[in-house]
Enzyme design. Structure first.
Site, mmCIF file in Angstrom:
data_model
loop_
_atom_site.group_PDB
_atom_site.id
_atom_site.type_symbol
_atom_site.label_atom_id
_atom_site.label_comp_id
_atom_site.label_asym_id
_atom_site.label_seq_id
_atom_site.Cartn_x
_atom_site.Cartn_y
_atom_site.Cartn_z
ATOM 1 N N CYS A 9 1.170 -0.949 0.225
ATOM 2 C CA CYS A 9 -0.187 -0.310 0.059
ATOM 3 C C CYS A 9 0.808 0.860 -0.095
ATOM 4 C CB CYS A 9 -0.646 0.462 1.155
ATOM 5 S SG CYS A 9 -2.275 1.974 1.128
ATOM 6 N N CYS A 13 -0.474 4.263 2.276
ATOM 7 C CA CYS A 13 -0.707 3.734 3.326
ATOM 8 C C CYS A 13 1.029 4.629 4.486
ATOM 9 C CB CYS A 13 -0.503 2.857 4.291
ATOM 10 S SG CYS A 13 -1.931 1.251 3.306
ATOM 11 N N ASP A 14 2.379 3.812 3.122
ATOM 12 C CA ASP A 14 3.591 3.939 3.317
ATOM 13 C C ASP A 14 4.553 4.531 2.816
ATOM 14 O OD1 ASP A 14 2.483 1.516 5.454
ATOM 15 O OD2 ASP A 14 2.895 0.145 4.241
#
Ligand code: NAP
Length: 302
Positions: A130, A133-134
């Site tokens: 992701c 997200c990261d």
């Protein structure tokens, strides 16, 4: 007899339970793997409105706690099927059968994995599924995105805003994703296409340090040094066992739009498991609310 049987204990399922319980419905969440869903493996979540920063596990444990405090029941069993019987539903697991007046399918998706050594071990230590997200944790560093679909192209573009260099590694010399997106990426100075290449090995014991790639045309192996690998090679829904109950699209996603209604009255679909454009934590939560309220409306005979 439950009012709402929810299959899947990720963000969508748990949010649906919160809405169901707050509306006074008896709700059960059936989860076969881990309560929390995909977000549990995110080290830090920074894109959820109102929460500047939280670990994925803390976020999901808070959500579970919230649902349980409201009275939602939880069952740690794998749902095998849903039968429709006399206007009711029966969710069958390997252990028991759970009769419900309505069902919310919140089964999520799993990211397709490369299936190579060290991939699982280094999730959260450089391997991610992701980018949104990261990605921010790789600011100023070199990373690789694996895949040639729209997700990989978008991830590469997103990461190019944070990272020093982004290698986009794809197994063919033509992208599956949109041409315009690929053209835009070509213009980016810090994005390098590595085409006709597959990932042979992830280098690093405790953190990702690089990749050994294989040039499919020449057969030669070569190395790139990266501290992050974003695997974007497609997502796999897990809805096959419900295909006699509700309609799926050709990729196996549940056919449902923003109203979360499926082809079967009384069955709702929430989160990543349904057909949709944006699969994010925020949209999973939004679906949970929509499906939870839709189930309440159905139960009221509206
Ligand atoms: P996808 O379109 O299925 O693409 C997956 C990519 O990964 C393909 O390029 C595929 O290569 C590659 N791949 C698959 N298995 C692999 C393996 N084992 N090793 C290496 N590479 C592998 O998946 P997606 O990009 O996640 O997109 C899913 C759907 O969502 C698509 O319909 C996409 O258009 C849509 N989407 C839309 C947007 C948007 O903004 N409209 C954004 C994201 C996603 P091959 O090409 O060689 O098969």
């Amino acid at each position: 007899m439950y009012d709402i049987g929810i299959i899947g204990g990720g963000t969508a399922g748990m949010t649906a339970a919160i809405y169901g319980q707050r509306a006074g419905k008896r709700t059960v969440i059936i989860e076969g793997t881990n309560f929390g869903g995909q977000i549990v493996s995110s080290t830090n979540v920074e894109n959820y409105p109102g929460i500047a920063s939280v670990s994925g596990s803390e976020f999901s444990m808070n959500l579970l706690d919230q649902a349980m405090k409201l009275g939602a029941e939880t069952v740690a069993e794998q749902a095998d099927s849903v039968q429709k019987e006399d206007g009711m539903f029966v969710i069958e697991t390997s252990e028991k059968a759970y009769p419900c007046r309505s069902v919310i399918l919140a089964t999520g998706v799993t990211h397709r994995h490369l299936g190579i050594e060290k991939e699982e071990k280094l999730v959260g230590a450089g391997v991610s599924y992701c980018a949104t997200c990261d990605g921010a944790f790789f600011r100023g560093r070199d990373v690789a995105v694996i895949g040639g679909g729209n997700t990989a192209l978008q991830d590469a573009e997103f990461l190019s805003n944070y990272c020093r260099k982004v290698y986009l590694v794809h197994r063919r010399d033509e992208f599956r994703g949109e041409k315009s997106l690929a053209e835009r990426l070509k213009e980016k100075e810090n994005v390098e296409f590595v085409l006709s290449a597959t990932v042979k090995e992830i280098i690093g014991e405790t953190m990702v340090e690089g990749l050994i790639l294989n040039n499919k045309k020449t057969g030669e192996d070569f190395k790139i040094e990266v501290s992050g690998v974003f695997v974007a090679i497609g997502q796999i829904p897990q809805n096959d066992k419900f295909k006699d109950l509700i309609k799926l699209d050709e990729d196996g996603f549940i056919l449902a739009s923003e109203d979360c209604l499926t082809s079967c009255p009384g069955v709702f679909a929430a989160g990543d498991c349904r057909t949709k454009e944006v699969r994010q934590l925020t949209t999973a939560a939004a679906d949970g609310a929509v499906a939870g309220l839709a189930a309440c409306k159905y139960l009221a005979g509206e």
